[in-house]
Design an enzyme around this catalytic site. Structure first.
Site, PDB file in Angstrom:
ATOM      1  N   ASP A  11       4.786  -2.784   8.697  1.00 44.86           N
ATOM      2  CA  ASP A  11       3.703  -2.916   7.723  1.00 44.86           C
ATOM      3  C   ASP A  11       3.431  -4.413   7.584  1.00 44.86           C
ATOM      4  OD1 ASP A  11       2.074  -3.118   5.519  1.00 44.86           O
ATOM      5  OD2 ASP A  11       3.383  -2.020   4.154  1.00 44.86           O
ATOM      6  N   LYS A  67      -6.224  -8.351   2.430  1.00 45.28           N
ATOM      7  CA  LYS A  67      -5.604  -9.666   2.198  1.00 45.28           C
ATOM      8  C   LYS A  67      -6.038 -10.657   3.286  1.00 45.28           C
ATOM      9  CE  LYS A  67      -2.080  -6.736   0.419  1.00 45.28           C
ATOM     10  NZ  LYS A  67      -2.341  -6.757  -0.982  1.00 45.28           N
ATOM     11  N   TRP A  91       6.838  -1.778  -1.521  1.00 50.71           N
ATOM     12  CA  TRP A  91       6.037  -1.122  -0.473  1.00 50.71           C
ATOM     13  C   TRP A  91       6.921  -0.428   0.546  1.00 50.71           C
ATOM     14  CZ3 TRP A  91       1.725  -0.117  -2.464  1.00 50.71           C
ATOM     15  CH2 TRP A  91       1.151  -1.014  -3.368  1.00 50.71           C
TER      16      TRP A  91
END
Ligand code: PMP
Length: 361
Positions: A172, A196, A102
């Site tokens: 992030d 999530k 990511w």
């Protein structure tokens, strides 16, 4: 009703209590005679949902004055692009700590938009750790430093924030927002896809220090501008109303669980059970993450052979343990144990791991 032990990395399980609250008022929300999905985003009833969600997040995370809370769309992936688009002026550069897939994707977008530099990486050891970082890791002229606080695929997590010597820190937090206490004042911007720890997919939470937002390039389309979303309180266009509502219910659930400190303790205990099962397996289970970088959200481990790994997934399914197969970049298993995961389900997995090892070890 049968619910499985869902170890999915995302979209992942939602607290049963949250689903039941949503179910109870799905067709008639707060006596309005309408579903929350049928309410105007500009009406009084939805305005209350939006305000309460923001207020609860502000309370839970201790978000200070001067920080805006936005609910945007396009996933965390759009933030990879919006951050450099809004924050990098001509000739300016940003530093990225690359700790997994990511963060690789985040820096790729920054390089499309402007200049970006890898400040540190753990790529050479297949992202098994968070690199050692200090003020000398960073370019003093960098406009911001970007980190990925939890690496969903590799199962690593920051346990202390890097000292950037005053350069704004951008994070992030898609896979660990609200997993424990953070000091928001240390960040310029925090973003997280909801799927999530917050609620269903389709909403991205952005927490941004408003003083960080200056003039942007004239060619930047309106929807890409943080300033526009701040001025319009996420209502420049139709926001993801159902997602905001679900994030609000999740925030209420965390408050009822005793707040972020209680959730953090519960997360430590859950992760502790799994890492103990790995460490005490005599080498049968091998953790991917270095002990100092282990994630409390995604626990990655391998078995002695790929055949045994396949068998593990198959036999686990017969115990209603699902979505346990790891990402191909690591192989083996990944148990995603976000906030919603019950300690009892982790216990089921740990017991299964013990049984499996006795049978096949
Ligand atoms: N960052 C992290 C840490 C992630 O785990 C993910 C998705 N799993 C993303 C970014 C991408 O999120 P999205 O699919 O919402 O764009």
């Amino acid at each position: 009703m049968t619910r499985v032990h869902n170890f999915s990395p995302g979209p992942s399980m939602i607290p049963l209590q949250v689903l039941e609250w949503a179910q109870a008022e799905l067709v008639d929300f707060a006596g309005s005679g309408m579903s929350v999905m049928e309410l105007s985003h500009r009406g009084k009833v939805f305005e209350q949902v939006h305000e309460r969600t923001k207020a609860d997040l502000r309370e839970l995370l201790g978000i200070p004055e001067g920080y805006g809370i936005l609910f945007l769309q396009g996933g965390a992936s759009l933030q990879f692009a919006m951050i450099p688009m809004n924050l990098l002026g001509p000739g300016e550069s940003a530093d990225y700590v690359v700790t997994g897939t990511w963060s690789e994707k985040a820096i790729k977008e920054a390089k499309i938009v402007g200049k970006a530099r890898v400040a540190a990486t753990s790529k050479e050891t297949n992202y098994d750790r968070i690199p050692d970082l200090g003020p000398s890791s960073f370019d003093p002229a960098a406009k911001y430093v970007h980190i990925t606080t939890n690496n969903t695929i590799f199962g690593t997590q920051y346990h202390a924030l890097p000292d950037t010597a005053g350069i704004p820190l951008i994070a992030d937090m898609s896979s660990d927002i609200l997993c424990g206490a953070i000091d928001v004042s240390k960040f310029g911007l925090i973003y997280a896809g909801a799927q999530k720890n917050l609620g269903p997919s389709g909403t991205t939470l952005v927490i941004v220090k408003e003083s960080l937002l200056g003039a942007v390039r004239e060619t930047l389309p309106t929807m890409m501008r943080y300033q526009i979303h701040i001025e319009n309180d996420s209502m420049y266009n139709t926001p993801p109303t159902f997602g905001i509502y679900m994030i609000g219910l999740t925030a209420r659930w965390i408050k009822e669980m005793g707040g972020v400190a209680a959730i953090e303790q519960r997360n430590r205990e859950k992760a502790g059970m799994l890492y103990a099962a790995i460490d005490e397996s005599g080498g049968f289970y091998r953790g991917h993450a270095q002990p100092g970088s282990r994630s409390t959200m995604n626990v990655t481990f391998r078995l002695p052979t790929e055949e045994l790994e396949k068998l593990f997934v198959k036999e686990a399914a017969s115990e209603s343990i699902v979505e346990i197969k790891g990402h191909r970049s690591v192989g083996g298993m990944r148990a995603s144990i976000y906030n919603a995961m019950e300690p009892a389900s982790v216990k089921v997995l740990v017991d299964f791991m013990g049984e499996f090892r006795r049978k096949h070890g």
